[in-house]
Design an enzyme around this catalytic site. Structure first.
Site, PDB file in Angstrom:
ATOM      1  N   HIS A   5      43.623  43.212  74.168  1.00  0.00           N
ATOM      2  CA  HIS A   5      43.771  42.429  72.941  1.00  0.00           C
ATOM      3  C   HIS A   5      42.383  42.275  72.313  1.00  0.00           C
ATOM      4  O   HIS A   5      41.392  42.094  73.018  1.00  0.00           O
ATOM      5  CB  HIS A   5      44.376  41.062  73.257  1.00  0.00           C
ATOM      6  CG  HIS A   5      44.842  40.354  72.018  1.00  0.00           C
ATOM      7  ND1 HIS A   5      43.960  39.736  71.165  1.00  0.00           N
ATOM      8  CD2 HIS A   5      46.070  40.195  71.478  1.00  0.00           C
ATOM      9  CE1 HIS A   5      44.641  39.218  70.142  1.00  0.00           C
ATOM     10  NE2 HIS A   5      45.924  39.491  70.311  1.00  0.00           N
ATOM     11  N   GLY A  35      46.030  36.274  62.550  1.00  0.00           N
ATOM     12  CA  GLY A  35      45.873  34.881  62.133  1.00  0.00           C
ATOM     13  C   GLY A  35      45.786  34.691  60.630  1.00  0.00           C
ATOM     14  O   GLY A  35      45.578  33.582  60.147  1.00  0.00           O
ATOM     15  N   GLU A  49      47.376  46.459  66.338  1.00  0.00           N
ATOM     16  CA  GLU A  49      47.071  45.140  65.764  1.00  0.00           C
ATOM     17  C   GLU A  49      45.710  45.184  65.087  1.00  0.00           C
ATOM     18  O   GLU A  49      44.675  45.088  65.758  1.00  0.00           O
ATOM     19  CB  GLU A  49      46.938  44.087  66.888  1.00  0.00           C
ATOM     20  CG  GLU A  49      48.200  43.506  67.388  1.00  0.00           C
ATOM     21  CD  GLU A  49      47.955  42.093  67.948  1.00  0.00           C
ATOM     22  OE1 GLU A  49      48.778  41.237  67.665  1.00  0.00           O
ATOM     23  OE2 GLU A  49      46.955  41.869  68.647  1.00  0.00           O
ATOM     24  N   GLY A  98      51.799  36.280  67.153  1.00  0.00           N
ATOM     25  CA  GLY A  98      50.885  35.253  67.638  1.00  0.00           C
ATOM     26  C   GLY A  98      51.332  33.892  67.124  1.00  0.00           C
ATOM     27  O   GLY A  98      52.200  33.237  67.705  1.00  0.00           O
ATOM     28  N   GLY A  99      50.762  33.480  65.995  1.00  0.00           N
ATOM     29  CA  GLY A  99      51.072  32.167  65.409  1.00  0.00           C
ATOM     30  C   GLY A  99      52.571  31.902  65.277  1.00  0.00           C
ATOM     31  O   GLY A  99      53.044  30.798  65.586  1.00  0.00           O
TER      32      GLY A  99
HETATM   33  P1  13P Z   1      49.084  36.411  64.519  1.00  0.00           P
HETATM   34  O1  13P Z   1      50.549  36.743  64.570  1.00  0.00           O
HETATM   35  O2  13P Z   1      48.810  34.934  64.596  1.00  0.00           O
HETATM   36  O3  13P Z   1      48.397  37.078  63.384  1.00  0.00           O
HETATM   37  O4  13P Z   1      48.433  36.973  65.852  1.00  0.00           O
HETATM   38  C1  13P Z   1      48.761  38.246  66.263  1.00  0.00           C
HETATM   39  C2  13P Z   1      48.274  38.441  67.629  1.00  0.00           C
HETATM   40  O5  13P Z   1      47.092  38.396  67.918  1.00  0.00           O
HETATM   41  C3  13P Z   1      49.295  38.701  68.671  1.00  0.00           C
HETATM   42  O6  13P Z   1      48.739  39.244  69.801  1.00  0.00           O
END
Ligand code: 13P
Length: 232
Positions: free
Chosen positions: A85, A162, A156, A214-215
């Site tokens: 990550h 974020g 990603e 993530g969020g």
């Molecule tokens: P967000 O969905 O908050 O942008 O984060 C993605 C993430 O880092 C998932 O591993």
């Protein structure tokens, strides 16, 4: 589709109890994988959801203070594990060599690695593809062809994480297509800035086998809306 929920370092013990109780009510035809903060793994009990880890030690059991080995994860029925990550690469200086050791260790215990790759700043498409190809070749080079196929790839872009927004689907698809050309047999996920709204566009991609959230994973109501939109 595989939908991976990366809670990152969130949720206290009490909050996680409430969170699991909400997740237990979710019914979906998709495979949902929860990667809670590692401290909650022992308390995971959901039957409608698979268990993943956010991290693993590069080493086997032994004198590695603070680390959790792949064998320990396996003993808690962890089925998947995130590796590479961008937050780990950046904040913990994780190199491609370390990531490659983690992948090897996970495969030995039959835990499925989810390898995160992505460019750090918004680049032109050719530069992005070059960065991704390097990340893929250096982290998977020790694996046999059979082992390689077992790794799930999560694209990603670091700059999208974020931010609650993604690139245009055309740009994302161009990048995903290049990944598929190198790894035609691997499952491919997209993560970074996914919301219950932009999933409408993302789901049009013909290269995706799932998403990494993530969020959005922390807000059950928004996550339910995301699932509704995905299933429309
Ligand atoms: P967000 O969905 O908050 O942008 O984060 C993605 C993430 O880092 C998932 O591993």
């Amino acid at each position: 589709m595989i939908i991976v929920l990366n809670n990152k370092s969130n949720l206290t013990r009490e909050e996680f109890i409430e969170y699991q109780s909400e997740l237990s009510k979710i019914k979906s035809k998709h495979n949902i994988v929860l990667c809670p903060s590692i401290i909650h793994i022992a308390n995971f009990y959901l039957e409608n959801i698979h268990l993943g880890s956010q991290n693993v030690s590069k080493d086997k059991n032994g004198s590695h203070t603070g680390e959790v080995s792949s064998l320990q994860l396996k003993s808690f029925d962890v089925e998947y594990c995130l590796v590479g990550h961008s937050e780990r690469r950046e904040e913990f200086n994780e190199t491609n060599l370390v990531i490659s050791k983690k992948i090897k260790g996970l495969l030995e215990e039959k835990v499925i690695p989810i390898l995160c790759i992505g460019e750090y700043t918004k680049e032109d498409l050719d530069t992005t593809v070059k960065v991704l190809k390097k990340q893929i070749s250096t982290t998977l080079k020790e694996l046999t062809e059979e082992e390689k196929k077992k790794v799930i790839i999560a694209y990603e872009p670091r700059w999208a994480i974020g931010k609650g927004k993604t690139s245009q689907i055309k740009e994302i698809d161009h990048t995903l297509k290049s990944i598929k050309e190198i790894l035609p047999n691997n499952l491919l996920l997209y993560g970074g800035g996914i919301t219950e709204y932009n999933i409408k566009d993302l789901k049009k991609s013909s290269f995706l086998d799932g998403y990494l959230l993530g969020g959005l994973s922390l807000d059950i109501n928004k996550f339910k809306k995301f699932l509704q939109e995905l299933e429309k």
